[in-house]
Design a protein around this motif. Structure first.
Motif, PDB file in Angstrom:
ATOM      1  N   ARG A 192      35.735  27.550  38.043  1.00 33.90           N
ATOM      2  CA  ARG A 192      35.468  28.413  36.897  1.00 33.90           C
ATOM      3  C   ARG A 192      34.446  29.503  37.203  1.00 33.90           C
ATOM      4  NH1 ARG A 192      35.483  24.344  31.623  1.00 33.90           N
ATOM      5  NH2 ARG A 192      37.689  23.873  31.814  1.00 33.90           N
ATOM      6  N   GLY A 193      34.648  30.634  36.596  1.00 34.73           N
ATOM      7  CA  GLY A 193      33.692  31.734  36.722  1.00 34.73           C
ATOM      8  C   GLY A 193      33.907  32.689  35.579  1.00 34.73           C
ATOM      9  N   LYS A 194      33.179  33.788  35.597  1.00 30.72           N
ATOM     10  CA  LYS A 194      33.364  34.743  34.494  1.00 30.72           C
ATOM     11  C   LYS A 194      34.309  35.860  34.919  1.00 30.72           C
ATOM     12  CE  LYS A 194      29.242  37.537  35.281  1.00 30.72           C
ATOM     13  NZ  LYS A 194      28.099  38.212  34.676  1.00 30.72           N
ATOM     14  N   MET A 195      34.963  36.405  33.934  1.00 28.76           N
ATOM     15  CA  MET A 195      35.999  37.400  34.203  1.00 28.76           C
ATOM     16  C   MET A 195      35.409  38.811  34.233  1.00 28.76           C
ATOM     17  SD  MET A 195      39.511  38.256  32.165  1.00 28.76           S
ATOM     18  CE  MET A 195      38.775  38.962  30.696  1.00 28.76           C
ATOM     19  N   ILE A 196      35.772  39.534  35.289  1.00 25.41           N
ATOM     20  CA  ILE A 196      35.507  40.972  35.386  1.00 25.41           C
ATOM     21  C   ILE A 196      36.882  41.626  35.309  1.00 25.41           C
ATOM     22  CG2 ILE A 196      34.555  42.820  36.830  1.00 25.41           C
ATOM     23  CD1 ILE A 196      32.429  40.773  35.992  1.00 25.41           C
ATOM     24  N   ILE A 197      37.050  42.550  34.404  1.00 26.14           N
ATOM     25  CA  ILE A 197      38.411  43.038  34.168  1.00 26.14           C
ATOM     26  C   ILE A 197      38.475  44.567  34.108  1.00 26.14           C
ATOM     27  CG2 ILE A 197      38.178  42.780  31.649  1.00 26.14           C
ATOM     28  CD1 ILE A 197      41.206  41.933  31.687  1.00 26.14           C
ATOM     29  N   THR A 198      39.590  45.093  34.606  1.00 27.37           N
ATOM     30  CA  THR A 198      39.864  46.533  34.520  1.00 27.37           C
ATOM     31  C   THR A 198      41.190  46.744  33.798  1.00 27.37           C
ATOM     32  OG1 THR A 198      38.720  46.910  36.608  1.00 27.37           O
ATOM     33  CG2 THR A 198      40.244  48.641  35.878  1.00 27.37           C
ATOM     34  N   ALA A 199      41.160  47.607  32.792  1.00 24.85           N
ATOM     35  CA  ALA A 199      42.406  48.021  32.141  1.00 24.85           C
ATOM     36  C   ALA A 199      42.924  49.216  32.938  1.00 24.85           C
ATOM     37  CB  ALA A 199      42.137  48.401  30.688  1.00 24.85           C
ATOM     38  N   LEU A 200      44.075  49.059  33.554  1.00 17.18           N
ATOM     39  CA  LEU A 200      44.508  50.036  34.560  1.00 17.18           C
ATOM     40  C   LEU A 200      45.113  51.313  33.973  1.00 17.18           C
ATOM     41  CD1 LEU A 200      46.054  47.377  36.968  1.00 17.18           C
ATOM     42  CD2 LEU A 200      43.963  48.685  37.361  1.00 17.18           C
ATOM     43  N   ASP A 201      45.348  51.347  32.674  1.00 16.68           N
ATOM     44  CA  ASP A 201      46.007  52.521  32.088  1.00 16.68           C
ATOM     45  C   ASP A 201      45.303  53.070  30.847  1.00 16.68           C
ATOM     46  OD1 ASP A 201      48.625  52.515  33.724  1.00 16.68           O
ATOM     47  OD2 ASP A 201      48.496  50.465  33.001  1.00 16.68           O
ATOM     48  N   ARG A 202      44.144  52.551  30.527  1.00 17.11           N
ATOM     49  CA  ARG A 202      43.489  52.964  29.281  1.00 17.11           C
ATOM     50  C   ARG A 202      42.605  54.189  29.534  1.00 17.11           C
ATOM     51  NH1 ARG A 202      40.599  48.916  24.960  1.00 17.11           N
ATOM     52  NH2 ARG A 202      40.913  50.297  23.207  1.00 17.11           N
ATOM     53  N   GLN A 203      42.790  55.243  28.760  1.00 14.27           N
ATOM     54  CA  GLN A 203      42.205  56.511  29.174  1.00 14.27           C
ATOM     55  C   GLN A 203      41.012  57.033  28.368  1.00 14.27           C
ATOM     56  OE1 GLN A 203      45.645  59.180  29.775  1.00 14.27           O
ATOM     57  NE2 GLN A 203      45.155  58.872  31.925  1.00 14.27           N
ATOM     58  N   ALA A 204      41.036  56.942  27.045  1.00 17.32           N
ATOM     59  CA  ALA A 204      39.985  57.614  26.257  1.00 17.32           C
ATOM     60  C   ALA A 204      38.608  57.070  26.602  1.00 17.32           C
ATOM     61  CB  ALA A 204      40.262  57.451  24.762  1.00 17.32           C
ATOM     62  N   GLN A 205      38.472  55.758  26.606  1.00 15.67           N
ATOM     63  CA  GLN A 205      37.217  55.116  27.004  1.00 15.67           C
ATOM     64  C   GLN A 205      37.576  54.025  28.014  1.00 15.67           C
ATOM     65  OE1 GLN A 205      33.774  54.741  24.259  1.00 15.67           O
ATOM     66  NE2 GLN A 205      34.242  52.568  24.319  1.00 15.67           N
ATOM     67  N   PRO A 206      37.594  54.393  29.290  1.00 12.79           N
ATOM     68  CA  PRO A 206      38.112  53.446  30.288  1.00 12.79           C
ATOM     69  C   PRO A 206      37.310  52.149  30.332  1.00 12.79           C
ATOM     70  CG  PRO A 206      37.919  55.637  31.223  1.00 12.79           C
ATOM     71  CD  PRO A 206      37.228  55.687  29.897  1.00 12.79           C
TER      72      PRO A 206
END
Lengths: 63, 442
Positions: free
Chosen positions: B293-307
């Motif tokens: 277990r660990g904590k999630m670091i996440i990137t939204a690959l297509d979100r533009q206005a506020q990445p």
């Protein structure tokens, strides 16, 4: 299903849709009904790109 | 039998994983460049670490990029342009939707979306709802307040995108919503686990109706981990006579994970749209090994206005070893989101997760859905108090239940509890999201 569909052909049509939409957008400066509906169409085209064109582009780069 | 695809996107959802990784890297490079070029906040953040878009050539390079925390977003939003600040990547006149976080962990964060971002939200939801069996024939009831919180707004638009008929159950109280279900026979519904149980409770105890006799066949839960906690899922499924599926998302991130109809006890990550990394909570080291277990670091690959780039979500997750039998090639997270770094804490030296207590309480017949949990320090020793209720009109085998609860808690959490039994209705009820755990040592 992915075997039955030619993604490259679909991508070509998506690009054509985008070209047409951008052409219309260029003429929409004083025509809100055209401009705002094209904005929405372009947003939908973007969804087609992330669903299909991105994969086709990746395949093309790897060839 | 329908000849419809079982996948919303039969290409992306069955892509060999190696290819998904290549797609993720390519899309990460694209969103990173976008943010660097269009947002002063992101450019400054990365310049301070000497990172330019051309430096991102591999997943190892991605791991060097600084993470973004919610507290940073709050600071940004004191700056221009009002109210979003300088993480905004588009002119203000292109923002078409405002949402905000609930503020349960502090000042709410504002979230701007363009029409394209909103299409993307709906796209993510359409994929997950399709995976949960929603089809154009479905009538979907959404008992949600339709306010400033994103919650089920995107579920509404995602269901519409699929072609479902959507019934917005907005400004209705719980009884009126149940009556609307009785009137219209919807086949699917969305809500938090707390509210789905609360609705069932209202139907049974206040309206003398059995929710399982109503028309709901599918329930999508979000907002809390409950639908991935086996005993909570079972209670909701039993109460409504419906299949219950979990979904995880967040205002700043998007709809990044979902359970499919196979119900593998894990959730799919929407890998084509999001890059999920797991890191050690204390050291920040990447965790690739399943089961850790660990904590999630996440990137939204297509979100533009506020990445959303390498956002520290504080969600605790672990990779599953399994691949789902549904045929989707995306990675699975075992047991869904199992908690948050804010909630998972050491008690008496043991790592303690409140969701494991919920699983025990709701796994015991005779105990109600509601409970309260607190940890306090007394004479330098941690003390955990658990308050539970018996179900209404329950009077049999109380001693057996008490003993079973105590044994199961010890077995599943390695801790001893001070247990207080209450009568039905004594404990607080939460309308939407429950906050049952209180750490009084902080």
């Amino acid at each position: 299903m992915s075997q039955k569909i030619n993604l490259s052909e679909v991508d070509k049509e998506i690009k054509q849709l985008k070209r047409t939409s951008e052409l219309l957008m260029d003429q929409s400066e004083r025509f809100p009904a055209l401009q705002k509906n094209i904005t929405r169409i372009l947003a939908s085209i973007k969804m087609l790109e992330i669903n299909i064109s991105d994969i086709v582009e990746l395949d093309n780069e790897q060839r | 039998m329908s000849n419809q695809s079982i996948y919303w996107n039969p290409v992306l959802e069955t892509l060999p994983y190696e290819k998904i990784r290549k797609l993720q890297l390519k899309k990460f490079q694209r969103i990173f460049s976008w943010a660097y070029e269009h947002s002063k906040f992101h450019r400054t953040l990365y310049d301070n670490d000497g990172i330019k878009p051309k430096d991102i050539q591999s997943f190892s390079d991605i791991k060097q990029i600084p993470t973004v925390e919610k507290s940073m977003m709050r600071d940004i939003q004191g700056k221009e342009p009002f109210p979003y600040g300088d993480a905004l990547c588009v002119p203000l006149n292109e923002v078409t939707a405002y949402r905000q976080t609930s503020g349960t962990t502090g000042q709410p964060v504002y979230q701007p979306d363009t029409w394209q971002d909103w299409e993307w939200w709906a796209e993510c939801w359409a994929q997950l709802l399709w995976a949960q069996g929603y089809r154009p024939k479905d009538r979907v009831f959404i008992p949600f307040g339709y306010n400033v919180f994103v919650a089920f707004w995107a579920g509404h638009y995602g269901a519409e995108k699929i072609g479902c008929e959507v019934v917005p159950g907005g400004v209705l109280d719980t009884r009126a919503r149940i009556l609307k279900i009785q009137e219209l026979n919807p086949t699917a519904m969305m809500g938090t686990p707390t509210y789905m149980l609360g609705m069932a409770d209202t139907a049974i105890n206040k309206m003398k109706l059995n929710p399982a006799d109503l028309s709901i066949e599918i329930i999508t839960c979000a907002g809390e981990p409950g639908a991935s906690i086996p005993s909570t899922k079972k209670r909701i499924e039993d109460a409504w006579g419906a299949k219950v599926y979990d979904h995880a998302g967040a205002t700043e991130i998007g709809a990044w994970s979902f359970e499919c109809t196979e119900q593998p006890g894990s959730m799919h990550v929407n890998d084509a749209f999001f890059l999920v990394e797991i890191v050690d909570v204390e050291t920040g080291e990447a965790i690739e090994t399943p089961g850790v277990r660990g904590k999630m670091i996440i990137t939204a690959l297509d979100r533009q206005a506020q990445p959303c780039i390498r956002f520290d979500s504080k969600d605790i997750i672990e990779w599953d070893t399994k691949i789902c039998t549904c045929g989707r090639t995306s990675k699975l997270i075992k047991g869904g989101v199992v908690g948050r770094t804010d909630d998972i804490t050491k008690v008496k030296g043991v790592l303690f997760s409140p969701s494991s207590v919920e699983n025990v309480v709701r796994g015991i017949e005779g105990l109600g859905n509601d409970y309260e949990l607190k940890v306090e320090k007394i004479n330098d020793r941690d003390k955990i108090t658990l308050q539970v209720e018996f179900v209404q009109n329950f009077s049999e085998e109380m001693d057996k239940i008490k003993s079973k609860l105590s044994d199961q808690l010890r077995l599943k959490t390695n801790l001893n509890y001070e247990i207080e039994f209450c009568q039905y209705g004594e404990l607080p009820r939460y309308p939407v999201k429950a906050k049952r755990f209180k750490d009084l040592r902080k």
